[in-house]
Design a protein around this motif. Sequence first.
Motif, PDB file in Angstrom:
ATOM      1  N   PHE A   2      18.109   6.783  15.707  1.00 28.88           N
ATOM      2  CA  PHE A   2      18.941   6.694  14.500  1.00 28.88           C
ATOM      3  C   PHE A   2      19.270   5.249  14.173  1.00 28.88           C
ATOM      4  N   LYS A   8       9.458  17.581  21.994  1.00 26.97           N
ATOM      5  CA  LYS A   8       9.393  17.606  20.521  1.00 26.97           C
ATOM      6  C   LYS A   8       9.722  16.228  19.956  1.00 26.97           C
ATOM      7  N   ASN A   9      10.822  15.643  20.434  1.00 26.36           N
ATOM      8  CA  ASN A   9      11.238  14.343  19.912  1.00 26.36           C
ATOM      9  C   ASN A   9      10.207  13.267  20.232  1.00 26.36           C
ATOM     10  N   ALA A  13       8.805   7.997   5.762  1.00 18.87           N
ATOM     11  CA  ALA A  13       8.764   8.943   6.883  1.00 18.87           C
ATOM     12  C   ALA A  13       9.655   8.468   8.020  1.00 18.87           C
ATOM     13  N   ALA A  14       9.643   7.136   8.226  1.00 18.97           N
ATOM     14  CA  ALA A  14      10.462   6.572   9.303  1.00 18.97           C
ATOM     15  C   ALA A  14      11.938   6.829   9.055  1.00 18.97           C
ATOM     16  N   TYR A  33      18.241  11.248  27.109  1.00 19.86           N
ATOM     17  CA  TYR A  33      17.839  11.959  25.888  1.00 19.86           C
ATOM     18  C   TYR A  33      18.751  11.581  24.715  1.00 19.86           C
ATOM     19  N   ASP A  87      12.869  20.097  23.918  1.00 24.05           N
ATOM     20  CA  ASP A  87      13.491  19.138  22.993  1.00 24.05           C
ATOM     21  C   ASP A  87      12.937  17.738  23.222  1.00 24.05           C
ATOM     22  N   LEU A 140       4.695   9.245  14.529  1.00 24.25           N
ATOM     23  CA  LEU A 140       5.079   8.224  13.549  1.00 24.25           C
ATOM     24  C   LEU A 140       4.510   6.857  13.928  1.00 24.25           C
ATOM     25  N   GLU A 198       4.955   5.620   4.955  1.00 23.00           N
ATOM     26  CA  GLU A 198       5.318   5.530   6.375  1.00 23.00           C
ATOM     27  C   GLU A 198       6.780   5.133   6.538  1.00 23.00           C
ATOM     28  N   GLU A 216       0.446   3.961   1.500  1.00 23.10           N
ATOM     29  CA  GLU A 216       0.574   4.558   2.825  1.00 23.10           C
ATOM     30  C   GLU A 216       1.724   3.911   3.600  1.00 23.10           C
ATOM     31  N   LYS A 256       0.851  -1.186   0.000  1.00 21.24           N
ATOM     32  CA  LYS A 256       0.000   0.000   0.000  1.00 21.24           C
ATOM     33  C   LYS A 256       0.887   1.236   0.000  1.00 21.24           C
ATOM     34  N   ILE A 297      12.580  10.478   9.623  1.00 17.27           N
ATOM     35  CA  ILE A 297      12.215  11.016  10.942  1.00 17.27           C
ATOM     36  C   ILE A 297      13.437  11.442  11.755  1.00 17.27           C
ATOM     37  N   SER A 298      14.481  10.664  11.620  1.00 21.16           N
ATOM     38  CA  SER A 298      15.666  10.962  12.412  1.00 21.16           C
ATOM     39  C   SER A 298      16.212  12.355  12.115  1.00 21.16           C
ATOM     40  N   ALA A 299      16.003  12.793  10.883  1.00 17.97           N
ATOM     41  CA  ALA A 299      16.542  14.086  10.473  1.00 17.97           C
ATOM     42  C   ALA A 299      15.840  15.251  11.172  1.00 17.97           C
ATOM     43  N   ILE A 300      14.571  15.041  11.550  1.00 25.11           N
ATOM     44  CA  ILE A 300      13.837  16.177  12.136  1.00 25.11           C
ATOM     45  C   ILE A 300      13.851  16.139  13.665  1.00 25.11           C
ATOM     46  N   LEU A 301      14.589  15.229  14.228  1.00 24.31           N
ATOM     47  CA  LEU A 301      14.682  15.193  15.688  1.00 24.31           C
ATOM     48  C   LEU A 301      15.550  16.349  16.182  1.00 24.31           C
ATOM     49  N   ALA A 302      15.259  16.786  17.376  1.00 18.08           N
ATOM     50  CA  ALA A 302      16.093  17.832  17.985  1.00 18.08           C
ATOM     51  C   ALA A 302      17.505  17.290  18.200  1.00 18.08           C
ATOM     52  N   LYS A 358       0.621   6.797  13.580  1.00 17.80           N
ATOM     53  CA  LYS A 358       0.121   7.112  12.241  1.00 17.80           C
ATOM     54  C   LYS A 358      -0.418   5.812  11.640  1.00 17.80           C
TER      55      LYS A 358
END
Lengths: 624, 267
Positions: B77, B103-104, A454-455, B69, B100, B111, A451, A447, A445, A458-463, B114
């Motif tokens: 990762f 947010k994480n 996105a997974a 954290y 932080d 995710l 997903e 989606e 699918k 996702i690591s790239a948009i973590l703080a 979803k």
Amino acid sequence: MRKTGRLLLPVLVAFALLLDIAPVLAVDDIVISINSDKKLVYVGDEFTITYSISVTNPKKFSLKKSADFNKIKGAELISTREKTTSYLIGGIPYTTFIYRYTIRASKAGAIKAGRSVFTYESATYKTSPVAVRVLPAAVSIKKRDKVVRSNAKEAKNTGKVEKKPAEVAKEPAKKRDIEKNMGRRPKKQGRMKEIMGLAGSFAVESVASNPSPYVGEGVVYQFRFYHKIEYVGAPAFSPPQFTGFYVEELPQSRGLVEVERFGGEFIIEEVNYILFPLVAGNVTIPPASLEVRDSAGKMNTLWSDPTDIVVRKLPEYKGNVAIPFSGSVGELSIALELDTNKMIVEAEPFQVSLTVKGVGNITGISEPRFISTDDFDYTLIEAKSSVDKEIDRISGEKRFVYSVTARRAGDIPFDGAAYVYFDTQKVEYVEARTKAAVLNVKPGKNEAAKERAAASAISAILAPIRAGVIISKRTPFYKTHYYTFIMLFLVFSSLLVVSVSLKRGYEERNKDALVKKRAVKTALTGIRDARAHLHNQKIEDFYIQMRYLLNQFFKEKFGIELIAHSLDSLAELINVGKKDKKVIKELISNIKLLNYFRYSTVEVTEDELKDYLTELRRTLKELK
Amino acid sequence: MMGNLRKSLLIFMRALVITLLFSGAAQARDAQHIFDEGNKFFMTKRYDKARANYEKALCMGYKDASVYYNLASAYSFLGKPGKAIANLHRAQKLEPWSKDIRKNLKTLTVLVYKDMRGLQNIQPKPALLKSVVRSFNLLNKDETAIAIVAFYSLFFVCLLARKFISSRFVRITVGVTGVSACIVAMLLIFIFTGSFYFDHFYPQAVITRATQLRTAPGEPQNDENSFNLKEGMVVEITSADDGWRKVALEIGDKSGWVKADTLERIF
């Protein structure tokens, strides 16, 4: 304030209770496990009882009372070991205290180890007793075709350990006969000579199956006990320290076939270990010892010789860089299991099992490498070893179960997995591979694909992580005694203040009632005492008590000392004193209650009393 | 004689104090070094080594929000959102105000949940007290304890002050302040004790490996009617049975049994 105080009192009590509960709940986790390596043993067998206690705060743990193994009937404590380790369970650091007791069963029946008591965070924990069943020493006759190599010492029934290499060398022919009789093949002739021709009743030797193994190659270490005569009780075996090896205990062989050795027939009993060398170099295994009691009741201690092993370094691996050497040494093979009947869909996981089996250190087998890595994602779900221990080797299999996800749809070649090990027979590195296949992956699918994308993103948009911070180690304030002390002080001080306020308020509001209550109480107590005196025929005491009572009563009620009371003084009190309606009413009732005139030294007739009461009533009417 | 003894004792005590101070400091330096090394590994994308370093620092007793954290970041990762979420929850307990961490946690949780269509039709559980206690994220336990002491002290001081104040207005003001402080302290104690209570009797866990909810322990997998739990979902452990845990979803009223090794307790 009074009302508030009244409301606050139960609340404060509830606080105190809550604060009692909180420290209990704040107790850190404690995990206690007790196990015995054997549940069923024979007389003379050794077994180990291990107490393992994992706690999060080791400072607050203490062993209060250990199970007293010295006092257990039918058991003998051989050694005690204590060890402390720290590790992470579910992200939480735990410290484990391990108490290991090696015990030897000396009598058939049941051995029951008592309770041990631990304290942690002021709570006391008691372990449950451990029971081990002991059977009488059975002699199972089992003929084996094994190689006998020597490294022996002999102890005569006098208990002395003696070594006689000169005598040993004299009888090579006899030795060959023995080997022929035993159906055994001698490998190390020189060492064999040492034990030949000795005429002792007991002898021991320790043997390594391979004196020059490679790093990681299994070596069987045998401790053999020869006895010509039956021993008394159970022999106590103390294994040596196997430093530089990963050690697994193999099954023991006891009461083996009788052999003719040293000019007579001996029975052999063997204790077996398999050793996997961890580092290359010369290693000497120290002597092992055995304590055995002969038929004369004398204890003999027999020591084996040290065993020298030269651990060889593995040759340099020059194979496929993509599939590095796994570290395993032995004879291994790899197999892949894939449910081909199930439809494989893009981005949906399916299971693949890889099984590495053979002879060697099975539990130490590391993960195989998948060859196709571009089109599939692999996640290890389970790794399970199944080990089969024989007298001279360890074989078995280790199964790795993976959750595999195809990244794209279509006919994708699945090359399987490979495993590189060092084969000791071929003396070379061997790359074992599973069969390759082509997998038909159906489109998934959208989606799910999204997903997955996105997974990965996702690591790239973590703080970002925290760099340069000072990490701290401290006991949380709420777990310290300071906090408990402060809170208890505050709660009880508040309780005290509120209680005092409430008491004062109550007293202010009920001043009259309290005075009356106190007076009545005093009067009643006094009357009771007076009656007791009367009952005991202590007339003088009775009058003294009654006088005292009356004085107290009037003193408290009206503030008048009536030491020498008389009818006149009473009349004066009624007529001149506080002509308060309430007071006079009380006075009448109290006079009635006390009936004091009857006991008073003042002579008062019934008529006088009636007059007196009439006077009081009249006064009351006037007041109205 | 006595002088010598006293001198020796003093020297011994000083040596002991210095040894203790320096041994503690040495351990702290080691842990900090391990943590910093972990950060270096992280920066050079050697996440597995970074993870190992952070876990080692935790093993040494440095249960710091920063370590949890960074460990969570390393796990995310490494493609293990379950463990990442569990560690972020641990970090959040220590630093509830951290943006932080929030947010994480939100990013990873979004995710995980979803595409969980099955959950959208399920009504949330009406567990008001639990929700109140668990959603309190202004202060950590330590700070809550300090706040309780502060408010309770204020209440005590007001209580005492009223005894010595004659002015009616001031008495009323002090009384109102004292009662307010007492109420705040009560609420904080309720939250403080409640958090212990719920952590102890209703422990939360994170699914670290995708699995299925079974109707009973040991039931076979691949039952079409069973519910799939994704890695990273937060569940509540309601009971345990020899290697199996009965769990209820944090949102929704689904409950069932999973293997104990498929989840990780947060606290």
